[in-house]
Design an enzyme around this catalytic site. Structure first.
Site, mmCIF file in Angstrom:
data_model
loop_
_atom_site.group_PDB
_atom_site.id
_atom_site.type_symbol
_atom_site.label_atom_id
_atom_site.label_comp_id
_atom_site.label_asym_id
_atom_site.label_seq_id
_atom_site.Cartn_x
_atom_site.Cartn_y
_atom_site.Cartn_z
ATOM 1 N N HIS A 39 -28.952 -18.281 -44.779
ATOM 2 C CA HIS A 39 -29.219 -16.837 -44.662
ATOM 3 C C HIS A 39 -28.464 -16.067 -45.752
ATOM 4 O O HIS A 39 -29.066 -15.287 -46.505
ATOM 5 C CB HIS A 39 -28.783 -16.361 -43.271
ATOM 6 C CG HIS A 39 -28.986 -14.898 -43.033
ATOM 7 N ND1 HIS A 39 -30.024 -14.405 -42.269
ATOM 8 C CD2 HIS A 39 -28.288 -13.802 -43.452
ATOM 9 C CE1 HIS A 39 -29.961 -13.087 -42.233
ATOM 10 N NE2 HIS A 39 -28.908 -12.695 -42.948
ATOM 11 N N GLU A 40 -27.163 -16.284 -45.830
ATOM 12 C CA GLU A 40 -26.367 -15.550 -46.824
ATOM 13 C C GLU A 40 -26.761 -15.958 -48.240
ATOM 14 O O GLU A 40 -26.742 -15.141 -49.166
ATOM 15 C CB GLU A 40 -24.867 -15.780 -46.589
ATOM 16 C CG GLU A 40 -24.355 -15.290 -45.250
ATOM 17 C CD GLU A 40 -24.738 -13.851 -44.938
ATOM 18 O OE1 GLU A 40 -24.878 -13.034 -45.888
ATOM 19 O OE2 GLU A 40 -24.907 -13.522 -43.745
ATOM 20 N N HIS A 88 -29.642 -13.911 -49.391
ATOM 21 C CA HIS A 88 -29.199 -12.625 -49.957
ATOM 22 C C HIS A 88 -28.714 -12.823 -51.392
ATOM 23 O O HIS A 88 -29.011 -12.022 -52.291
ATOM 24 C CB HIS A 88 -28.046 -12.057 -49.125
ATOM 25 C CG HIS A 88 -28.451 -11.392 -47.859
ATOM 26 N ND1 HIS A 88 -29.428 -10.421 -47.794
ATOM 27 C CD2 HIS A 88 -27.980 -11.532 -46.583
ATOM 28 C CE1 HIS A 88 -29.549 -10.001 -46.539
ATOM 29 N NE2 HIS A 88 -28.691 -10.662 -45.792
ATOM 30 N N HIS A 100 -31.391 -13.079 -53.908
ATOM 31 C CA HIS A 100 -31.954 -11.751 -54.191
ATOM 32 C C HIS A 100 -31.151 -11.082 -55.306
ATOM 33 O O HIS A 100 -31.714 -10.502 -56.248
ATOM 34 C CB HIS A 100 -31.903 -10.907 -52.912
ATOM 35 C CG HIS A 100 -32.904 -9.801 -52.879
ATOM 36 N ND1 HIS A 100 -33.028 -8.937 -51.808
ATOM 37 C CD2 HIS A 100 -33.840 -9.389 -53.767
ATOM 38 C CE1 HIS A 100 -33.988 -8.070 -52.047
ATOM 39 N NE2 HIS A 100 -34.492 -8.320 -53.230
#
Length: 674
Positions: A465-466, A469, A472
């Site tokens: 999940h992190e 990010h 991105h």
């Protein structure tokens, strides 16, 4: 001889080894002075306001200040000290004052407004228009059109808010660090994994005590609640965790919560909005309070029947297994795990040997290489703020793309949870491209003398999940820093992170990294199938829980008056009324430790986790249809979502990638709720 301040010297990567706490105050003062001069030069420019001499010049002003602030506040989250916390109390008001001076600068706003009002006369690119609109709205949404008296009050509110939010976070960290449950008799730890007991034993030794010390750090708290056979132990831990900053002591956050809520409401009203949520949601995909409430209610309507049935299953199972007649909140995780083991013949401890941290990281990088053609190389020459931090240079087709800092283990100066942040954003200026410096911070079990850091499956998905990010931020390909990477609408920002979690459930991906840390054996196919089958286990309860957090957020921020709020706990109970399926525990309160909405950036935005789940479920369906490593789909996703940041409206970006708007049924289908 004047001492050299490393923060005021030219640097690319932060010079952590040279930075001392004493350097921050003078560095902030000097960089604030420099930023003010840069703003003043825009205002005093005798030439007519243009996009270049006003909008772009403003966008690139305050660069040194931004870099110093990123270093300081990242350290305050990941490696804080009493000295840094004290400095934060001094520095935050200075930054609030500067921000207000900037956003309430009448002459500067006049120049911005002039460019904005004449935008149709120019052939600006879509990205230029997005930046112009963002800056113009930033000023109008922060008081540029208010009279002097209201502007003065706005300044005061912002200063008070920054201090209250800081104090809120400090209190939660203090309560987390102050909790210690000293266990002398090992039999009380029955069922708890050996790795957790080893860590607890080592901590006790460090503190010159015999036996074990349990803390509220996630790598300890979660396994105790899931596996601790002794109900009283679970209760003590649950009460410790749930009562953070809610006890009658110096770290109580009840007043801070009310102060933050009242100040945010007053601020929104000053700016012409009915509530803080109305103010926030104007700049979100959801657009309105009504849309958010309808969205949450629609999901809850689908999830609640399943959640009620699941609670009954757990209550019956606990009664049948251990004669538990009054099922309580501290029983939920334990019996969920027991029933999951019984239903799927699968438990976390069986899986953990296949998820050694370094092996998972290696596999995650391999998946990224397959999808996005990225390569990660460790680089020990880059300075770090703590010995646990590992740094990587990231390359795309052998061209430097970004730097990644990875910080994975808990310690006293680090707040709970997991997050991504940046030390430097990507942008282009004067023909030169600056590449980003990105950090992911988690709290996974430390290696012990007996074994390496082994992750639970939930921790594996947290890491992905992190990392989503981080992708991105790392892949950003824009011109302006404020539109780069994860600088997107808040209810769009979780798409890249939540999408990455999907690869954790796929055989083709798991086989790249799920290997036994002792034997190198790839995770057996039967385990993969059980992971997939169990992924929807108790999904009704999980969904209801997430919706309840979104409802609590709205209960605090969609209100149009604080009159009638008797106390924090009562207001919270009303917010949870539709989702509460177990007896209330008077000693606990979520609001006083709900850092996402009172310290982080999720106020009026917690719903966005579920909102983004709709996007990620729908997006991953395309990968499933074409192949989870399909080059064309991955390239389209990279180009349309990861690279473009906030340069285009998010719905337009999503439709470019998917070919249509997202279908909410994809989430409900994946969750097994339809």
């Amino acid at each position: 001889m004047t001492e050299i301040n490393p923060l005021l010297q030219k640097f690319d990567h932060p010079p952590f080894s040279k930075i001392q706490a004493k350097h921050f105050k003078p560095a902030f003062e000097k960089s604030l002075e420099q930023a003010r001069k840069e703003i003043d030069s825009i205002v005093r420019n005798p030439e007519k306001a243009t996009y270049e001499n006003t909008i772009e010049t403003l966008e690139f002003s305050g660069n040194l200040l931004g870099r110093i602030a990123s270093i300081f506040f990242n350290l305050n989250s990941a490696e804080t000290t009493p000295e840094i916390q004290k400095l934060a109390q001094d520095i935050s008001p200075l930054l609030s004052e500067f921000n207000n001076d900037l956003l309430l600068n009448f002459d500067l706003f006049e120049r911005i407004k002039d460019v904005f009002d004449n935008r149709s006369a120019h052939n600006y690119s879509e990205e230029q228009l997005r930046l112009l609109e963002k800056i113009y709205k930033n000023f109008t949404r922060n008081g540029a059109n208010l009279d002097k008296e209201k502007q003065a009050r706005l300044r005061e509110i912002d200063k008070l808010l920054s201090l209250a939010s800081l104090k809120f976070g400090e209190n939660v960290l203090a309560e987390t660090n102050n909790f210690e449950l000293h266990i002398s008799d090992e039999s009380e730890l029955e069922g708890i994994p050996d790795s957790v007991k080893d860590s607890a034993r080592e901590l006790a030794k460090e503190k010159a005590k015999k036996g074990y010390i349990l803390t509220l750090d996630y790598p300890t708290y979660i396994p105790v609640m899931k596996f601790g056979k002794h109900r009283d132990l679970r209760k003590q831990m649950f009460l410790g965790f749930g009562s953070k900053a809610f006890k009658n002591n110096e770290f109580n956050n009840e007043k801070n919560v009310l102060d933050i809520v009242e100040l945010r409401l007053e601020r929104a009203r000053l700016l012409g909005f009915e509530s803080h949520a109305d103010f926030v949601l104007q700049e979100r995909m959801a657009k309105s309070v009504n849309n958010v409430k309808t969205f949450l209610d629609d999901i809850l309507e689908k999830a609640l029947p399943a959640a009620k049935k699941e609670i009954e299953e757990l209550e019956d199972f606990a009664l049948e297994t251990d004669g538990i007649k009054e099922f309580q909140k501290w029983d939920k995780a334990y019996y969920t795990e027991k029933l999951k083991q019984k239903t799927f013949d699968l438990d976390e401890e069986t899986l953990k040997p296949y998820f050694e941290l370094n092996q998972v990281i290696h596999g995650m990088f391999e998946i990224t290489a397959k999808l996005f053609k990225l390569r990660f190389e460790k680089d020990k020459s880059i300075e770090v703020y703590h010995k646990d931090v590992v740094t990587y240079k990231v390359y795309e087709n052998d061209k430097y793309l970004a730097t990644l800092y990875a910080d994975f283990h808990p310690r006293a100066g680090k707040r709970d949870g997991a997050w991504m942040t940046t030390y430097k954003d990507q942008y282009k200026k004067e023909g030169r491209e600056e590449r980003p410096q990105v950090s992911i911070v988690c709290n996974f079990s430390k290696p012990t003398k007996k074994q390496p850091s082994l992750l639970t499956f939930n921790e594996v998905t947290t890491l992905f999940h992190e990392f989503g990010h981080a992708l991105h931020a790392m892949n950003a390909k824009t011109n302006y820093p404020s539109l780069s990477g994860a600088s997107v609408y808040w209810d769009f920002v979780e798409l890249p992170s939540q999408l990455m979690e999907n690869w954790c459930y796929e055989k083709e991906a798991l086989e790249l990294f799920a290997k036994h840390y002792k034997t190198g054996e790839v995770i057996p196919l039967e385990y993969i199938e059980k992971i997939k089958r169990s992924s929807n286990f108790m999904e009704g309860l999980q969904t209801a829980r997430q919706v309840s957090f979104g409802k609590l957020d709205m209960a605090w921020h969609a209100i149009e008056s604080t009159i009638g709020i008797e106390d924090i706990k009562t207001h919270e109970n009303k917010a949870f009324a539709d989702t509460e399926l177990l007896p209330e525990v008077d000693e606990t309160c979520m609001s006083t430790a709900f850092g996402h909405i009172f310290q982080g950036g999720y106020s009026s935005g917690y719903y966005s986790y579920k909102w983004a789940e709709v996007l990620d479920a729908d997006a991953f369906e395309l990968f499933k249809e074409e192949g989870i490593f399909n080059a064309a789909v991955a390239s389209s996703y990279k180009e349309n979502i990861l690279q473009k940041g906030g340069t285009v409206d998010p719905m337009k970006l999503y439709k470019e990638f998917r070919g249509r708007e997202p279908d909410p049924e994809a989430l409900l289908k994946r969750a097994g709720l339809v």
